[in-house]
Design a protein around this motif. Structure first.
Motif, PDB file in Angstrom:
ATOM      1  N   GLY A  16       0.797  -1.223   0.000  1.00 51.61           N
ATOM      2  CA  GLY A  16       0.000   0.000   0.000  1.00 51.61           C
ATOM      3  C   GLY A  16       0.825   1.266   0.000  1.00 51.61           C
ATOM      4  N   ALA A  17       2.109   1.124  -0.225  1.00 52.51           N
ATOM      5  CA  ALA A  17       3.004   2.281  -0.312  1.00 52.51           C
ATOM      6  C   ALA A  17       4.058   1.994  -1.374  1.00 52.51           C
ATOM      7  CB  ALA A  17       3.670   2.557   1.036  1.00 52.51           C
ATOM      8  N   THR A  18       4.611   3.047  -1.929  1.00 50.23           N
ATOM      9  CA  THR A  18       5.650   2.912  -2.949  1.00 50.23           C
ATOM     10  C   THR A  18       7.015   2.924  -2.279  1.00 50.23           C
ATOM     11  OG1 THR A  18       4.256   4.099  -4.526  1.00 50.23           O
ATOM     12  CG2 THR A  18       6.612   3.927  -5.058  1.00 50.23           C
ATOM     13  N   TRP A  19       7.898   2.028  -2.709  1.00 49.86           N
ATOM     14  CA  TRP A  19       9.251   2.026  -2.165  1.00 49.86           C
ATOM     15  C   TRP A  19       9.925   3.370  -2.439  1.00 49.86           C
ATOM     16  CZ3 TRP A  19      13.967   2.466  -4.838  1.00 49.86           C
ATOM     17  CH2 TRP A  19      15.099   2.361  -4.027  1.00 49.86           C
ATOM     18  N   ASN A  20      10.596   3.885  -1.431  1.00 48.26           N
ATOM     19  CA  ASN A  20      11.351   5.135  -1.542  1.00 48.26           C
ATOM     20  C   ASN A  20      10.461   6.305  -1.963  1.00 48.26           C
ATOM     21  OD1 ASN A  20      13.810   6.445  -1.154  1.00 48.26           O
ATOM     22  ND2 ASN A  20      14.304   6.392  -3.336  1.00 48.26           N
ATOM     23  N   SER A  21       9.188   6.239  -1.587  1.00 47.97           N
ATOM     24  CA  SER A  21       8.258   7.308  -1.947  1.00 47.97           C
ATOM     25  C   SER A  21       8.570   8.587  -1.187  1.00 47.97           C
ATOM     26  CB  SER A  21       6.831   6.862  -1.638  1.00 47.97           C
ATOM     27  OG  SER A  21       5.929   7.938  -1.750  1.00 47.97           O
ATOM     28  N   SER A  22       8.369   9.715  -1.832  1.00 53.45           N
ATOM     29  CA  SER A  22       8.574  11.003  -1.172  1.00 53.45           C
ATOM     30  C   SER A  22       7.382  11.362  -0.278  1.00 53.45           C
ATOM     31  CB  SER A  22       8.762  12.114  -2.212  1.00 53.45           C
ATOM     32  OG  SER A  22       7.616  12.212  -3.046  1.00 53.45           O
ATOM     33  N   VAL A  23       6.287  10.623  -0.422  1.00 55.83           N
ATOM     34  CA  VAL A  23       5.051  10.968   0.293  1.00 55.83           C
ATOM     35  C   VAL A  23       5.180  10.742   1.791  1.00 55.83           C
ATOM     36  CG1 VAL A  23       2.611  10.397   0.567  1.00 55.83           C
ATOM     37  CG2 VAL A  23       3.624  10.522  -1.720  1.00 55.83           C
ATOM     38  N   ASN A  24       5.789   9.631   2.197  1.00 52.07           N
ATOM     39  CA  ASN A  24       5.776   9.278   3.620  1.00 52.07           C
ATOM     40  C   ASN A  24       7.165   9.240   4.243  1.00 52.07           C
ATOM     41  OD1 ASN A  24       6.778   7.015   2.353  1.00 52.07           O
ATOM     42  ND2 ASN A  24       5.539   5.555   3.503  1.00 52.07           N
ATOM     43  N   ARG A  25       8.111   9.991   3.697  1.00 52.06           N
ATOM     44  CA  ARG A  25       9.488   9.909   4.178  1.00 52.06           C
ATOM     45  C   ARG A  25       9.626  10.283   5.652  1.00 52.06           C
ATOM     46  NH1 ARG A  25      12.073   6.287   2.086  1.00 52.06           N
ATOM     47  NH2 ARG A  25       9.915   5.705   1.820  1.00 52.06           N
ATOM     48  N   ALA A  26       9.007  11.387   6.058  1.00 51.72           N
ATOM     49  CA  ALA A  26       9.192  11.873   7.425  1.00 51.72           C
ATOM     50  C   ALA A  26       8.658  10.861   8.436  1.00 51.72           C
ATOM     51  CB  ALA A  26       8.512  13.222   7.616  1.00 51.72           C
ATOM     52  N   GLN A  27       7.452  10.341   8.191  1.00 51.70           N
ATOM     53  CA  GLN A  27       6.878   9.400   9.150  1.00 51.70           C
ATOM     54  C   GLN A  27       7.665   8.100   9.171  1.00 51.70           C
ATOM     55  OE1 GLN A  27       2.963   9.353   7.415  1.00 51.70           O
ATOM     56  NE2 GLN A  27       3.179   7.259   6.641  1.00 51.70           N
ATOM     57  N   LEU A  28       8.191   7.690   8.020  1.00 47.38           N
ATOM     58  CA  LEU A  28       8.971   6.457   7.971  1.00 47.38           C
ATOM     59  C   LEU A  28      10.299   6.624   8.700  1.00 47.38           C
ATOM     60  CD1 LEU A  28       8.721   3.596   6.791  1.00 47.38           C
ATOM     61  CD2 LEU A  28      10.046   4.390   4.843  1.00 47.38           C
ATOM     62  N   ARG A  29      10.949   7.770   8.527  1.00 41.97           N
ATOM     63  CA  ARG A  29      12.203   8.027   9.239  1.00 41.97           C
ATOM     64  C   ARG A  29      11.973   8.039  10.741  1.00 41.97           C
ATOM     65  NH1 ARG A  29      13.236  11.701   4.951  1.00 41.97           N
ATOM     66  NH2 ARG A  29      12.358  13.399   6.189  1.00 41.97           N
ATOM     67  N   ASP A  30      10.902   8.702  11.183  1.00 42.94           N
ATOM     68  CA  ASP A  30      10.594   8.743  12.615  1.00 42.94           C
ATOM     69  C   ASP A  30      10.289   7.344  13.136  1.00 42.94           C
ATOM     70  OD1 ASP A  30      10.959  11.455  12.872  1.00 42.94           O
ATOM     71  OD2 ASP A  30       8.827  11.958  12.738  1.00 42.94           O
ATOM     72  N   ALA A  31       9.500   6.592  12.388  1.00 45.39           N
ATOM     73  CA  ALA A  31       9.133   5.235  12.811  1.00 45.39           C
ATOM     74  C   ALA A  31      10.364   4.354  12.950  1.00 45.39           C
ATOM     75  CB  ALA A  31       8.160   4.618  11.809  1.00 45.39           C
ATOM     76  N   THR A  32      11.267   4.448  11.984  1.00 49.44           N
ATOM     77  CA  THR A  32      12.483   3.640  12.017  1.00 49.44           C
ATOM     78  C   THR A  32      13.365   4.024  13.196  1.00 49.44           C
ATOM     79  OG1 THR A  32      12.414   3.390   9.608  1.00 49.44           O
ATOM     80  CG2 THR A  32      14.516   2.957  10.695  1.00 49.44           C
ATOM     81  N   ALA A  33      13.513   5.314  13.445  1.00 51.42           N
ATOM     82  CA  ALA A  33      14.334   5.785  14.572  1.00 51.42           C
ATOM     83  C   ALA A  33      13.751   5.330  15.904  1.00 51.42           C
ATOM     84  CB  ALA A  33      14.448   7.304  14.534  1.00 51.42           C
ATOM     85  N   ILE A  34      12.440   5.391  16.022  1.00 48.86           N
ATOM     86  CA  ILE A  34      11.780   4.968  17.262  1.00 48.86           C
ATOM     87  C   ILE A  34      11.993   3.479  17.507  1.00 48.86           C
ATOM     88  CG2 ILE A  34       9.524   4.619  18.332  1.00 48.86           C
ATOM     89  CD1 ILE A  34       8.679   7.294  16.945  1.00 48.86           C
TER      90      ILE A  34
END
Length: 217
Positions: free
Chosen positions: A169-187
Motif C-alpha cells: 500500500g506504499a511505494t518504495w522510496n516514496s517522497s510521500v511518507n518519508r518523514a513518518q517512515l524516518r521517525d518510525a524507524t528511529a523509534i
C-alpha cells in the motif's frame, strides 16, 4: 560497537541460563535487529527489519484468539513496564522521542479508522471524531506519564504503517511518507533493543511460546 554487537555479546554470555523457547525468541529478535542496522540508506527496508525484530520479541502463540493485536501489544508493554525498574522505556519515550511520537500520533495517515473510512468500510464515517478522541487520550497519557498507553497508541499507528508497507500500500522510496517512515524507524531502532534487554533481564518469566518453533527431522 553497534547495538546488535552489544546485544549479541550479552546474549552469548548468559544464554546458557535461558529457557529453550525464550532463547529461540531472543536469538531471532537480535538477528533481525542486526539486519536492520545494515540498512543505513533504505528506511523502508530498515523499518521492516526492525518490525520483524519486534515481532520476534513479542509474538507468542495465544491460548485465546479473542485478543486483538492491540490487546497483545498492551499486555506486552504492561509486562515490560513492570520490569523496567531503571526507567529505560520511560526515558526513551519521554526524553528522546516525545516530539517524534507526538507528530506520529497526530498523523491521520497512520490512523486505521481513517483508511477504513476511505476504503468504504461501514461504521467509520466518524473517523475524525475517533481521531480527535485519540488525540485527547494521548494528551491525558502525556499528563499522567502513562508510558504503557503511549506505547500502545504508538505501536497501533506503527502497525498501520507496517501494513501499508507489507501489503503493497506504499511505494518504495516514496517522497510521500518519508518523514513518518524516518521517525518510525528511529523509534523502533531505539526501543526494540531496550525491549530485548529487559526481556533478557527477566529470562525466567513466561514470555510465551514463539510461533514456528524449530522442528527437527
Amino acid at each position: 560497537m553497534s547495538t546488535f554487537e552489544t546485544l549479541k555479546i550479552r546474549q552469548r554470555a548468559i544464554r546458557h541460563d535461558f529457557p529453550q523457547d525464550f532463547g529461540l525468541r531472543i536469538h531471532r529478535a537480535i538477528s533481525w535487529l542486526g539486519r536492520a542496522e545494515q540498512e543505513t540508506d533504505d528506511p523502508d527496508a530498515a523499518f521492516l527489519f526492525y518490525w520483524i525484530a519486534f515481532n520476534a520479541a513479542y509474538a507468542a502463540e495465544q491460548e485465546s484468539f479473542d485478543l486483538s493485536e492491540r490487546d497483545v501489544f498492551r499486555d506486552y508493554f504492561q509486562k515490560l513496564s513492570e520490569f523496567d525498574a531503571d526507567n529505560r522505556i520511560y526515558n526513551a519515550v519521554w526524553t528522546k522521542f516525545t516530539g517524534p511520537i507526538r507528530v506520529f500520533l497526530g498523523n491521520r495517515y497512520v490512523f486505521s479508522p481513517f483508511w477504513k473510512f476511505h476504503n468504504g468500510v461501514p461504521g467509520y464515517e466518524d473517523w475524525q471524531d475517533r481521531f480527535n478522541a485519540a488525540q485527547t487520550r494521548f494528551t491525558h497519557a502525556v499528563s499522567n506519564n502513562d508510558t504503557v498507553t503511549i506505547l500502545s497508541m504508538l505501536f497501533d499507528r506503527l502497525y498501520v504503517l507496517r501494513n501499508q508497507t507489507i501489503h503493497g500500500g506504499a511505494t518504495w522510496n516514496s517522497s510521500v511518507n518519508r518523514a513518518q517512515l524516518r521517525d518510525a524507524t528511529a523509534i523502533l531502532a531505539d526501543l526494540v533493543p531496550v525491549f530485548i534487554n529487559l526481556m533478557m533481564d527477566h529470562a525466567s518469566e513466561d514470555w510465551g511460546k514463539p510461533f514456528y518453533p524449530v522442528v527437527e527431522g
